[in-house]
Enzyme design. Structure first.
Site: not given
Ligand code: GLC
Length: 435
Positions: A168, A400
Protein backbone atom coordinates in the site's frame (compact mmCIF):
# COMPACT_ATOMS: atom_id res chain seq x y z
CA UNK A 1 7.75 -26.12 16.28
CA UNK A 2 4.56 -27.97 17.18
CA UNK A 3 3.67 -25.17 19.61
CA UNK A 4 4.16 -22.52 16.98
CA UNK A 5 2.01 -24.46 14.56
CA UNK A 6 -0.75 -24.89 17.14
CA UNK A 7 -0.67 -21.20 17.89
CA UNK A 8 -0.97 -20.50 14.13
CA UNK A 9 -4.03 -22.75 13.93
CA UNK A 10 -5.54 -20.89 16.86
CA UNK A 11 -4.96 -17.53 15.14
CA UNK A 12 -6.75 -18.74 12.02
CA UNK A 13 -9.64 -20.26 13.94
CA UNK A 14 -10.09 -17.05 15.94
CA UNK A 15 -10.18 -14.91 12.80
CA UNK A 16 -12.77 -17.14 11.11
CA UNK A 17 -16.17 -15.44 10.88
CA UNK A 18 -18.54 -18.10 9.67
CA UNK A 19 -17.96 -18.12 5.92
CA UNK A 20 -14.82 -16.01 5.60
CA UNK A 21 -11.84 -14.76 7.64
CA UNK A 22 -10.75 -11.30 8.70
CA UNK A 23 -7.04 -10.47 8.24
CA UNK A 24 -6.92 -9.54 11.92
CA UNK A 25 -9.33 -8.42 14.61
CA UNK A 26 -10.04 -4.67 15.00
CA UNK A 27 -7.70 -3.24 12.35
CA UNK A 28 -9.22 -5.11 9.36
CA UNK A 29 -12.80 -6.22 10.14
CA UNK A 30 -13.87 -7.47 6.64
CA UNK A 31 -12.77 -9.93 3.94
CA UNK A 32 -9.77 -8.94 1.82
CA UNK A 33 -9.08 -10.57 -1.57
CA UNK A 34 -5.47 -11.72 -1.42
CA UNK A 35 -5.60 -12.31 2.34
CA UNK A 36 -8.42 -14.78 1.75
CA UNK A 37 -6.34 -16.67 -0.77
CA UNK A 38 -3.37 -17.02 1.59
CA UNK A 39 -5.68 -17.92 4.47
CA UNK A 40 -7.24 -20.72 2.41
CA UNK A 41 -3.77 -22.22 1.92
CA UNK A 42 -3.32 -22.31 5.70
CA UNK A 43 -6.75 -23.83 6.37
CA UNK A 44 -6.18 -26.45 3.66
CA UNK A 45 -3.63 -28.08 5.98
CA UNK A 46 -6.07 -28.77 8.79
CA UNK A 47 -9.63 -27.83 7.79
CA UNK A 48 -10.35 -28.16 4.07
CA UNK A 49 -14.06 -27.26 4.35
CA UNK A 50 -13.10 -23.85 5.75
CA UNK A 51 -10.53 -23.36 3.00
CA UNK A 52 -13.18 -24.11 0.39
CA UNK A 53 -15.76 -21.86 2.03
CA UNK A 54 -13.25 -18.98 2.21
CA UNK A 55 -12.74 -19.17 -1.56
CA UNK A 56 -16.42 -19.70 -2.32
CA UNK A 57 -17.38 -16.59 -0.39
CA UNK A 58 -14.67 -14.57 -2.10
CA UNK A 59 -15.81 -15.68 -5.55
CA UNK A 60 -19.43 -15.08 -4.63
CA UNK A 61 -18.63 -11.35 -4.60
CA UNK A 62 -17.71 -11.38 -8.31
CA UNK A 63 -19.14 -8.57 -10.44
CA UNK A 64 -20.97 -9.12 -13.73
CA UNK A 65 -17.79 -8.32 -15.68
CA UNK A 66 -15.60 -10.83 -13.83
CA UNK A 67 -14.04 -8.28 -11.49
CA UNK A 68 -13.25 -9.32 -7.89
CA UNK A 69 -13.14 -6.55 -5.27
CA UNK A 70 -10.32 -5.98 -2.81
CA UNK A 71 -12.57 -5.67 0.26
CA UNK A 72 -15.97 -7.30 0.74
CA UNK A 73 -17.89 -5.48 3.45
CA UNK A 74 -19.81 -8.32 5.07
CA UNK A 75 -20.90 -6.28 8.05
CA UNK A 76 -21.72 -2.70 8.90
CA UNK A 77 -19.10 -1.30 11.19
CA UNK A 78 -17.82 2.20 11.62
CA UNK A 79 -14.47 1.07 12.98
CA UNK A 80 -12.87 1.13 9.53
CA UNK A 81 -12.19 4.04 7.21
CA UNK A 82 -12.82 4.28 4.27
CA UNK A 83 -15.81 1.96 4.53
CA UNK A 84 -18.65 1.05 2.14
CA UNK A 85 -20.18 4.54 2.18
CA UNK A 86 -17.00 6.03 0.83
CA UNK A 87 -16.28 3.35 -1.78
CA UNK A 88 -19.87 3.14 -3.08
CA UNK A 89 -19.53 0.04 -5.28
CA UNK A 90 -23.24 0.48 -6.11
CA UNK A 91 -22.22 3.29 -8.49
CA UNK A 92 -21.07 0.61 -10.92
CA UNK A 93 -23.87 -1.03 -12.89
CA UNK A 94 -21.84 -4.24 -12.85
CA UNK A 95 -21.20 -4.46 -9.12
CA UNK A 96 -22.43 -7.37 -7.03
CA UNK A 97 -25.97 -6.79 -5.80
CA UNK A 98 -25.36 -9.12 -2.89
CA UNK A 99 -22.32 -7.51 -1.23
CA UNK A 100 -21.05 -3.99 -0.73
CA UNK A 101 -17.42 -3.79 -1.69
CA UNK A 102 -14.66 -1.52 -2.87
CA UNK A 103 -14.34 -0.76 -6.59
CA UNK A 104 -10.72 -1.79 -6.76
CA UNK A 105 -9.05 -5.18 -6.77
CA UNK A 106 -5.93 -6.88 -5.35
CA UNK A 107 -3.23 -9.27 -6.62
CA UNK A 108 -5.05 -12.18 -8.34
CA UNK A 109 -3.92 -15.09 -6.21
CA UNK A 110 -6.98 -17.31 -6.60
CA UNK A 111 -5.67 -19.47 -9.48
CA UNK A 112 -2.53 -20.60 -7.68
CA UNK A 113 -4.39 -20.90 -4.38
CA UNK A 114 -6.65 -23.54 -5.95
CA UNK A 115 -3.59 -25.43 -7.12
CA UNK A 116 -2.01 -25.17 -3.66
CA UNK A 117 -5.19 -26.53 -2.11
CA UNK A 118 -4.92 -29.47 -4.48
CA UNK A 119 -1.23 -29.98 -3.61
CA UNK A 120 -2.05 -29.99 0.12
CA UNK A 121 -5.22 -32.08 -0.07
CA UNK A 122 -5.27 -35.62 1.24
CA UNK A 123 -8.45 -36.33 -0.72
CA UNK A 124 -7.45 -35.19 -4.21
CA UNK A 125 -10.62 -36.45 -5.84
CA UNK A 126 -12.89 -34.39 -3.59
CA UNK A 127 -10.67 -31.32 -3.87
CA UNK A 128 -10.63 -31.53 -7.65
CA UNK A 129 -14.39 -31.70 -7.59
CA UNK A 130 -14.48 -28.52 -5.52
CA UNK A 131 -12.04 -26.87 -7.92
CA UNK A 132 -14.23 -27.85 -10.84
CA UNK A 133 -17.15 -26.06 -9.20
CA UNK A 134 -15.34 -22.70 -8.92
CA UNK A 135 -12.57 -22.59 -11.53
CA UNK A 136 -14.63 -20.89 -14.25
CA UNK A 137 -15.11 -17.87 -12.00
CA UNK A 138 -11.36 -17.52 -11.68
CA UNK A 139 -10.96 -17.84 -15.44
CA UNK A 140 -13.61 -15.12 -15.86
CA UNK A 141 -11.58 -12.92 -13.51
CA UNK A 142 -8.47 -13.36 -15.68
CA UNK A 143 -10.54 -12.57 -18.75
CA UNK A 144 -11.65 -9.37 -17.01
CA UNK A 145 -8.02 -8.36 -16.46
CA UNK A 146 -6.81 -9.00 -20.00
CA UNK A 147 -9.90 -7.39 -21.55
CA UNK A 148 -10.12 -4.28 -19.34
CA UNK A 149 -6.75 -3.61 -17.76
CA UNK A 150 -4.39 -3.78 -20.73
CA UNK A 151 -5.21 -0.76 -22.92
CA UNK A 152 -2.15 -1.16 -25.16
CA UNK A 153 -2.58 -4.87 -25.52
CA UNK A 154 0.83 -5.69 -24.09
CA UNK A 155 -0.09 -8.70 -21.97
CA UNK A 156 0.63 -6.67 -18.82
CA UNK A 157 -2.25 -5.41 -16.72
CA UNK A 158 -2.33 -2.14 -14.82
CA UNK A 159 -3.41 -1.22 -11.33
CA UNK A 160 -5.08 2.14 -10.81
CA UNK A 161 -4.61 2.49 -7.07
CA UNK A 162 -1.78 1.76 -4.65
CA UNK A 163 -4.21 -0.34 -2.60
CA UNK A 164 -4.59 -2.65 -5.61
CA UNK A 165 -0.89 -3.48 -5.39
CA UNK A 166 -1.17 -4.93 -1.89
CA UNK A 167 2.03 -3.01 -1.05
CA UNK A 168 0.00 0.00 0.00
CA UNK A 169 2.48 2.70 0.91
CA UNK A 170 5.62 1.51 -0.84
CA UNK A 171 8.14 4.35 -1.42
CA UNK A 172 7.78 3.53 -5.12
CA UNK A 173 4.51 5.47 -5.14
CA UNK A 174 6.20 8.63 -3.81
CA UNK A 175 7.15 9.57 -7.36
CA UNK A 176 3.51 9.38 -8.39
CA UNK A 177 2.31 11.45 -5.42
CA UNK A 178 4.67 14.15 -6.62
CA UNK A 179 2.71 14.41 -9.86
CA UNK A 180 -0.57 14.98 -7.97
CA UNK A 181 -2.02 17.68 -5.78
CA UNK A 182 -5.17 16.29 -4.17
CA UNK A 183 -7.51 18.34 -1.98
CA UNK A 184 -7.16 18.06 1.81
CA UNK A 185 -9.86 15.67 2.94
CA UNK A 186 -11.55 15.89 6.30
CA UNK A 187 -12.01 12.45 7.76
CA UNK A 188 -11.44 10.44 10.86
CA UNK A 189 -8.71 7.84 10.57
CA UNK A 190 -9.53 4.50 12.23
CA UNK A 191 -6.30 2.61 11.64
CA UNK A 192 -4.32 4.83 13.99
CA UNK A 193 -6.69 4.07 16.86
CA UNK A 194 -5.54 0.43 16.60
CA UNK A 195 -1.89 0.85 15.59
CA UNK A 196 0.89 3.32 16.40
CA UNK A 197 0.79 6.14 13.82
CA UNK A 198 4.54 5.87 13.18
CA UNK A 199 3.89 2.45 11.60
CA UNK A 200 1.11 3.67 9.28
CA UNK A 201 0.81 6.04 6.28
CA UNK A 202 0.56 9.79 6.85
CA UNK A 203 -2.60 11.92 6.55
CA UNK A 204 -1.30 13.52 3.35
CA UNK A 205 -0.69 10.10 1.82
CA UNK A 206 -4.32 9.24 2.61
CA UNK A 207 -5.49 12.36 0.72
CA UNK A 208 -3.91 10.91 -2.42
CA UNK A 209 -5.48 7.50 -1.83
CA UNK A 210 -8.96 9.01 -1.43
CA UNK A 211 -8.64 11.34 -4.38
CA UNK A 212 -7.91 8.49 -6.82
CA UNK A 213 -11.03 6.70 -5.58
CA UNK A 214 -13.09 9.86 -6.06
CA UNK A 215 -12.00 10.09 -9.70
CA UNK A 216 -13.01 6.46 -10.28
CA UNK A 217 -16.35 7.07 -8.55
CA UNK A 218 -17.05 10.13 -10.65
CA UNK A 219 -17.00 7.75 -13.62
CA UNK A 220 -18.91 4.96 -11.90
CA UNK A 221 -15.85 2.73 -11.82
CA UNK A 222 -15.78 2.39 -15.61
CA UNK A 223 -12.45 0.86 -16.62
CA UNK A 224 -12.05 2.83 -19.88
CA UNK A 225 -12.48 6.08 -17.96
CA UNK A 226 -10.09 5.03 -15.23
CA UNK A 227 -7.49 4.07 -17.84
CA UNK A 228 -7.93 7.49 -19.41
CA UNK A 229 -8.01 9.64 -16.29
CA UNK A 230 -6.52 8.02 -13.21
CA UNK A 231 -3.32 9.81 -12.11
CA UNK A 232 -2.16 6.43 -10.83
CA UNK A 233 -1.74 3.81 -13.57
CA UNK A 234 1.04 1.31 -12.99
CA UNK A 235 2.22 -2.04 -14.34
CA UNK A 236 3.32 -3.72 -11.13
CA UNK A 237 5.70 -6.71 -11.23
CA UNK A 238 4.22 -8.30 -8.10
CA UNK A 239 0.65 -8.00 -9.33
CA UNK A 240 1.50 -9.34 -12.79
CA UNK A 241 3.61 -12.15 -11.30
CA UNK A 242 0.62 -13.29 -9.27
CA UNK A 243 -1.56 -13.21 -12.39
CA UNK A 244 1.02 -15.15 -14.42
CA UNK A 245 1.47 -17.72 -11.67
CA UNK A 246 -2.32 -18.07 -11.52
CA UNK A 247 -2.57 -18.41 -15.34
CA UNK A 248 -0.23 -21.38 -15.16
CA UNK A 249 -2.21 -22.95 -12.32
CA UNK A 250 -5.44 -22.60 -14.27
CA UNK A 251 -3.81 -24.27 -17.27
CA UNK A 252 -2.57 -27.16 -15.10
CA UNK A 253 -5.88 -27.57 -13.31
CA UNK A 254 -8.03 -27.42 -16.46
CA UNK A 255 -5.78 -30.09 -17.97
CA UNK A 256 -6.22 -32.24 -14.91
CA UNK A 257 -9.98 -31.86 -15.10
CA UNK A 258 -9.95 -32.45 -18.87
CA UNK A 259 -12.20 -31.23 -21.68
CA UNK A 260 -11.39 -27.51 -21.56
CA UNK A 261 -9.17 -27.10 -24.60
CA UNK A 262 -10.47 -23.69 -25.65
CA UNK A 263 -9.83 -22.16 -22.23
CA UNK A 264 -6.41 -23.77 -21.96
CA UNK A 265 -5.39 -22.40 -25.32
CA UNK A 266 -6.64 -18.89 -24.47
CA UNK A 267 -4.77 -18.98 -21.16
CA UNK A 268 -1.62 -20.12 -22.95
CA UNK A 269 -1.90 -17.18 -25.34
CA UNK A 270 -2.24 -14.70 -22.49
CA UNK A 271 0.61 -16.42 -20.71
CA UNK A 272 3.13 -16.40 -23.58
CA UNK A 273 2.49 -12.76 -24.30
CA UNK A 274 2.60 -11.78 -20.63
CA UNK A 275 5.90 -13.49 -19.89
CA UNK A 276 7.57 -12.02 -22.96
CA UNK A 277 6.40 -8.46 -22.28
CA UNK A 278 7.25 -8.80 -18.62
CA UNK A 279 10.86 -9.61 -19.42
CA UNK A 280 11.13 -7.07 -22.24
CA UNK A 281 9.57 -4.19 -20.36
CA UNK A 282 10.00 -4.67 -16.62
CA UNK A 283 13.52 -6.08 -16.32
CA UNK A 284 15.97 -3.26 -15.62
CA UNK A 285 19.33 -4.60 -16.73
CA UNK A 286 21.28 -1.82 -15.03
CA UNK A 287 19.73 -2.51 -11.63
CA UNK A 288 19.62 -6.24 -12.33
CA UNK A 289 16.03 -6.61 -11.08
CA UNK A 290 12.43 -6.09 -12.18
CA UNK A 291 10.87 -2.67 -11.61
CA UNK A 292 7.43 -1.05 -11.82
CA UNK A 293 6.34 0.91 -14.89
CA UNK A 294 4.34 4.13 -14.59
CA UNK A 295 1.93 3.99 -17.54
CA UNK A 296 0.42 7.40 -16.84
CA UNK A 297 3.75 9.21 -16.99
CA UNK A 298 5.38 6.67 -19.33
CA UNK A 299 8.47 5.88 -17.28
CA UNK A 300 9.95 3.05 -15.27
CA UNK A 301 9.98 3.54 -11.49
CA UNK A 302 13.53 2.44 -10.87
CA UNK A 303 13.46 1.18 -7.28
CA UNK A 304 14.32 -2.16 -5.74
CA UNK A 305 11.71 -3.73 -3.47
CA UNK A 306 10.66 -7.24 -2.50
CA UNK A 307 8.25 -7.02 -5.46
CA UNK A 308 11.36 -6.90 -7.70
CA UNK A 309 12.12 -10.53 -6.78
CA UNK A 310 8.55 -11.85 -6.97
CA UNK A 311 8.82 -12.98 -10.64
CA UNK A 312 10.87 -15.94 -9.34
CA UNK A 313 7.62 -17.26 -7.89
CA UNK A 314 5.99 -17.30 -11.34
CA UNK A 315 8.96 -18.76 -13.27
CA UNK A 316 9.30 -15.59 -15.32
CA UNK A 317 13.09 -14.90 -15.26
CA UNK A 318 15.64 -16.76 -17.35
CA UNK A 319 18.37 -18.56 -15.35
CA UNK A 320 20.66 -15.56 -15.84
CA UNK A 321 18.04 -13.08 -14.75
CA UNK A 322 17.27 -15.21 -11.71
CA UNK A 323 20.97 -15.21 -10.79
CA UNK A 324 21.01 -11.45 -11.07
CA UNK A 325 17.94 -11.08 -8.79
CA UNK A 326 19.52 -13.34 -6.19
CA UNK A 327 22.79 -11.41 -6.30
CA UNK A 328 21.10 -8.08 -5.76
CA UNK A 329 18.93 -9.50 -3.02
CA UNK A 330 21.83 -11.02 -1.10
CA UNK A 331 23.97 -7.93 -1.51
CA UNK A 332 21.42 -5.34 -0.45
CA UNK A 333 18.86 -7.22 1.65
CA UNK A 334 20.68 -10.31 2.88
CA UNK A 335 23.73 -9.56 5.02
CA UNK A 336 24.18 -11.27 8.37
CA UNK A 337 22.54 -8.63 10.52
CA UNK A 338 19.33 -8.57 8.46
CA UNK A 339 16.39 -10.91 8.21
CA UNK A 340 15.26 -11.68 4.69
CA UNK A 341 13.47 -10.05 3.08
CA UNK A 342 12.87 -6.35 3.70
CA UNK A 343 10.02 -4.96 1.60
CA UNK A 344 12.12 -2.07 0.35
CA UNK A 345 15.78 -1.54 -0.48
CA UNK A 346 17.58 -1.17 2.89
CA UNK A 347 20.34 0.88 1.22
CA UNK A 348 17.90 3.53 -0.03
CA UNK A 349 17.21 6.74 1.84
CA UNK A 350 13.50 6.00 1.46
CA UNK A 351 13.88 2.85 3.58
CA UNK A 352 12.00 2.92 6.89
CA UNK A 353 12.29 -0.35 8.86
CA UNK A 354 9.13 0.26 10.91
CA UNK A 355 6.68 1.70 8.51
CA UNK A 356 4.24 -0.61 6.74
CA UNK A 357 5.53 -1.30 3.19
CA UNK A 358 8.47 1.09 3.38
CA UNK A 359 10.89 -1.51 4.77
CA UNK A 360 9.51 -4.19 7.10
CA UNK A 361 9.47 -7.92 6.28
CA UNK A 362 6.08 -9.37 5.27
CA UNK A 363 5.34 -13.09 5.54
CA UNK A 364 3.36 -13.35 2.29
CA UNK A 365 6.22 -11.94 0.22
CA UNK A 366 8.65 -14.26 2.03
CA UNK A 367 6.42 -17.22 1.27
CA UNK A 368 6.39 -16.39 -2.46
CA UNK A 369 10.13 -15.82 -2.39
CA UNK A 370 10.70 -19.15 -0.66
CA UNK A 371 8.91 -21.10 -3.40
CA UNK A 372 10.44 -18.90 -6.09
CA UNK A 373 13.99 -19.59 -4.90
CA UNK A 374 13.22 -23.30 -4.78
CA UNK A 375 11.91 -23.14 -8.36
CA UNK A 376 15.32 -21.98 -9.51
CA UNK A 377 17.34 -24.37 -7.34
CA UNK A 378 18.53 -21.83 -4.74
CA UNK A 379 17.87 -24.28 -1.92
CA UNK A 380 20.18 -22.74 0.69
CA UNK A 381 18.78 -19.26 0.32
CA UNK A 382 15.23 -20.63 0.27
CA UNK A 383 16.01 -22.40 3.56
CA UNK A 384 17.28 -19.17 5.00
CA UNK A 385 14.09 -17.32 4.00
CA UNK A 386 12.06 -20.01 5.74
CA UNK A 387 14.28 -20.03 8.84
CA UNK A 388 14.19 -16.23 9.04
CA UNK A 389 10.39 -16.24 8.77
CA UNK A 390 10.06 -18.81 11.55
CA UNK A 391 12.51 -16.91 13.73
CA UNK A 392 10.85 -13.51 13.48
CA UNK A 393 7.46 -15.03 14.29
CA UNK A 394 8.91 -17.03 17.19
CA UNK A 395 10.58 -13.94 18.59
CA UNK A 396 7.90 -11.33 17.96
CA UNK A 397 4.56 -13.14 17.50
CA UNK A 398 2.13 -13.44 14.57
CA UNK A 399 2.40 -9.80 13.55
CA UNK A 400 1.40 -8.15 10.30
CA UNK A 401 4.97 -6.99 9.52
CA UNK A 402 8.40 -7.24 11.13
CA UNK A 403 11.61 -5.33 11.47
CA UNK A 404 14.36 -6.62 9.18
CA UNK A 405 17.15 -5.51 11.56
CA UNK A 406 18.24 -8.37 13.82
CA UNK A 407 19.58 -6.14 16.60
CA UNK A 408 16.11 -4.70 17.28
CA UNK A 409 14.80 -8.09 18.45
CA UNK A 410 17.08 -8.07 21.50
CA UNK A 411 15.34 -5.29 23.32
CA UNK A 412 11.68 -5.51 22.75
CA UNK A 413 8.99 -5.78 20.21
CA UNK A 414 9.99 -5.90 16.57
CA UNK A 415 6.62 -6.96 15.20
CA UNK A 416 4.43 -4.13 13.90
CA UNK A 417 0.90 -3.37 12.69
CA UNK A 418 -1.87 -5.78 13.67
CA UNK A 419 -1.20 -8.82 15.85
CA UNK A 420 -2.56 -12.36 15.39
CA UNK A 421 -2.53 -11.67 11.69
CA UNK A 422 -4.11 -14.37 9.54
CA UNK A 423 -1.74 -14.72 6.60
CA UNK A 424 1.34 -14.71 8.86
CA UNK A 425 -0.21 -17.76 10.57
CA UNK A 426 -1.51 -19.42 7.39
CA UNK A 427 1.69 -19.21 5.39
CA UNK A 428 3.86 -20.22 8.33
CA UNK A 429 1.80 -23.43 8.55
CA UNK A 430 2.39 -24.03 4.85
CA UNK A 431 6.14 -23.37 5.02
CA UNK A 432 6.56 -25.62 8.07
CA UNK A 433 4.96 -28.48 6.14
CA UNK A 434 7.24 -28.06 3.17
CA UNK A 435 10.75 -29.54 3.13
C1 GLC B 1 -3.02 -3.84 4.32
C2 GLC B 1 -2.04 -4.45 3.34
C3 GLC B 1 -2.78 -5.24 2.30
C4 GLC B 1 -3.68 -6.26 2.98
C5 GLC B 1 -4.61 -5.56 3.98
C6 GLC B 1 -5.40 -6.53 4.82
O1 GLC B 1 -3.82 -2.90 3.70
O2 GLC B 1 -1.23 -3.47 2.76
O3 GLC B 1 -1.89 -5.89 1.44
O4 GLC B 1 -4.42 -6.97 2.06
O5 GLC B 1 -3.84 -4.80 4.87
O6 GLC B 1 -4.55 -7.38 5.50
Amino acid sequence: MKDLQNKAIEVLNNNWKDGFSVPCANLYPFQWFWDSGFIAIGFAHFDMPKAEKEIETLLDSQWDNGFLPHIIFHTDTDTYFPGPDFHRSDLSAQASKKYKSTGMTQPPVTGFVLQDMYRISTDKKATLKFIESVIDKVYFNHEYFYTNRDPKNEGLVYIYHNWESGTDNSPIWDDIWETMNPPEYTFERRDTTHVDASQRPSKREYDHYLYIIDIAKEHNYKDEKIAELSPFLVQDPLFNSMLIKSNQSLIDLYQLIGGHDAKVSQLQKWQDKAVKSFNDKLFDSELGVYVHYDLRNEKPLRFISSSSFSPLFANIPSKEQAASLVNVMMEKFGNDNQYLCASFDPTSDRFNPKKYWRGPVWVNLNWALYYGLKNYGYMDIAKRVKADTVEIIEKAGFYEYFDSRKEVYKDGNAGYGGNDFSWSAALLIDMLQDN
